[in-house]
Design an enzyme around this catalytic site. Structure first.
Site, mmCIF file in Angstrom:
data_model
loop_
_atom_site.group_PDB
_atom_site.id
_atom_site.type_symbol
_atom_site.label_atom_id
_atom_site.label_comp_id
_atom_site.label_asym_id
_atom_site.label_seq_id
_atom_site.Cartn_x
_atom_site.Cartn_y
_atom_site.Cartn_z
ATOM 1 N N SER A 256 0.856 -1.187 0.000
ATOM 2 C CA SER A 256 0.000 0.000 0.000
ATOM 3 C C SER A 256 0.893 1.239 0.000
ATOM 4 C CB SER A 256 -0.884 0.005 1.240
ATOM 5 O OG SER A 256 -0.104 0.341 2.372
ATOM 6 N N LYS A 257 0.241 2.376 -0.026
ATOM 7 C CA LYS A 257 0.955 3.650 -0.081
ATOM 8 C C LYS A 257 1.953 3.807 1.066
ATOM 9 C CE LYS A 257 -1.949 6.745 -2.704
ATOM 10 N NZ LYS A 257 -1.200 6.378 -3.887
#
Ligand code: GLU
Length: 487
Positions: A256-257
């Site tokens: 994820s980010k």
């Protein structure tokens, strides 16, 4: 139900335009492309835009741009057409209704009139006999159903799951999977707005578009038995399923980010080359048999890729590895392409100041990890930084501000006399100065480097820096350094 005609391998990339293209989407596209190419088949693009609430403006353009930059050319798609179009789901609505009607007629699906409020109550109530929807409308009297539809009452179409037995299918990556049919929900096929769900549209389209290998993320694995039941209900061949492993970060959590950039265009903006990104992504769940090499061009991948080499273990996306790959790709770029890349970044930073792009490109090539490192790496060239006396201090080279002042004062007139400002003349001159004065090369070069750069560490040495800056700027910096040291 197979027919005797040999089938051509056909894969599809079926993105939903609900956001940017992330690493997971691109891996699906890449593996689909590679399976098609490695088997001499076809790769098509289908836009799955039936989720109107999640539609993101510009997302379709991003899909095209990404495929183009990565060299993943499709053989059929909305932009180029093909024998099984249209390739945009919102242009195929009539097909989904037509096929849903067939299922209703054959007893594999049914209209459901349950209101949102009623469904909400069922969701709250834990004592229902069935998973999810309680099948309230499953066996309504057909005449009553027809009447309600005719009166304009809104409804959805649900799949009628078998009440007993089990469903088994084989996934190329995950092997044979069996589920009890009792565990399957009567899922919605057509929503009340007339749009199909993904769960229905993917089956109809993959069949009508003659897809032989359905390649997608493993989050679709648990729904696949429901799709198999649909294929069977229509009497259609079931394609090969190739579900891809989860992509995780180095901490074992879903990528994820928090781990870093996860969008293709974001990674490009971070300074990674599309070729390096593609090479990195190729290894997210796949490895060639009997090869330890890790650098493969797309053309090479097209010949050696095989779905059999896909592993179901979660694939780790390591940014250090991507950095390493990017360095490898930068080192291998054709000189003129690298020069253009450096020039595009450096020109606006140097602004009007002349500089040698050839020398800059040469110096940077072995030192850059990603393109976005360049502005900071060349800041000392595009700006004149302030000097300090400490900068000139270097114990090993026996250099300090006073020694540097002597050296630079000796050097200045000699450098000023150089007419052909090239590498050979500068090296010859500096060598000659060391010889004549008996000074160590490290001392002379060290003083000159700091005078030109106003920093201790530079990509490339004193001669290269002088070359990049050009005669005029180099001499001006030199005299500024002398002035600072002597002033
Ligand atoms: N539209 C789906 C998605 O973007 C595609 C899944 C599939 O490849 O079937 O997740």
């Amino acid at each position: 139900m197979g027919n005797s005609m040999s089938t051509v391998t056909k894969t599809r990339f079926a993105p939903s335009p609900t956001g940017f293209m992330h690493i997971g989407n691109l891996r699906s596209a890449l593996y689909e492309y590679l399976i098609a190419r490695s088997e001499g088949g076809k790769f098509l693009l289908r836009i799955e835009d039936t989720d109107r609430e999640r539609y993101v403006e510009g997302a379709v353009e991003a899909i095209y741009r990404t495929l183009d930059m990565c060299g993943l050319r499709h053989d059929e798609g909305p932009d180029i057409g093909g024998p099984n179009g249209p390739y945009v789901q919102s242009e195929r609505l009539h097909l989904y209704t037509e096929y849903a009607d067939k299922l209703v007629a054959s007893g594999h699906a049914y209209p459901c009139f349950c209101s949102e409020e009623r469904l909400a109550v069922i969701r709250e109530n834990e004592e229902t006999e069935y998973i999810g929807y309680d099948r309230h409308c499953r066996d309504l009297d057909p005449a009553f159903v027809a009447q309600r539809i005719a009166s304009g009452e809104p409804y959805v179409v649900r799949q009628k799951m078998p009440l007993e037995g089990e469903t088994t299918f084989t996934d190329v990556v995950y092997g044979t999977i069996t589920v009890m049919n009792q565990e399957l929900e009567d899922q919605i096929l057509i929503k009340s707005d007339g749009y199909p769900t993904y769960n229905f549209a993917n089956v109809v389209d993959d069949h009508l578009m003659e897809i032989t290998h359905v390649v997608r993320g493993s989050e679709y694995l648990s729904s696949t038995p429901k799709y198999c039941i649909l294929y069977d209900a229509f009497g259609w061949d079931i394609p090969k399923f190739v579900h891809l492993p989860l992509i995780i970060g180095e901490d074992g959590k879903k990528l994820s980010k928090r781990h870093g950039s996860t969008g293709f265009e974001e990674l490009v903006a971070d300074g990674y080359l599309p070729e390096a990104i593609i090479n990195m992504i190729a290894f997210l769940g796949w490895a060639p048999s009997e090869e330890t090499r890790e650098i493969f061009s797309l053309a090479e991948l097209e010949t050696i890729f095989s779905a059999k080499g896909i592993n179901k273990a979660p694939a780790v996306f390591a940014y250090d590895k991507l950095n390493w790959m990017n360095e490898q790709y930068i080192r291998r770029l054709p000189s003129d392409r690298w020069r253009t890349m450096v020039k595009d970044i450096a020109d606006p930073l140097f602004n009007e100041q002349p500089y040698s792009v050839d020398m800059l490109a040469r110096v940077l090539r072995e030192r850059v990890t990603k393109l976005s490192d360049i502005p900071e790496m060349i800041h000392f060239l595009t700006e004149r930084l302030p000097y300090t006396r400490e900068l000139f201090y270097n114990k090993r080279a026996k250099l300090d501000a006073d020694v540097a002042s002597n050296i630079l004062n000796e050097l200045y007139p000699k450098l000023e006399a150089v007419t052909v400002w090239d590498e050979a003349s500068l090296s010859a001159l500096l060598g000659q100065v060391c010889e004549e004065t008996g000074r160590k090369k490290g001392q002379v070069m060290g003083a000159l480097r700091v005078a030109l750069a106003a920093q201790r560490v530079t990509p490339g040495g004193a001669t290269e820096t002088a070359m990049i800056l050009g005669r005029e700027e180099a001499l001006e910096r030199l005299s500024a350094a002398i002035k600072f040291l002597d002033g």
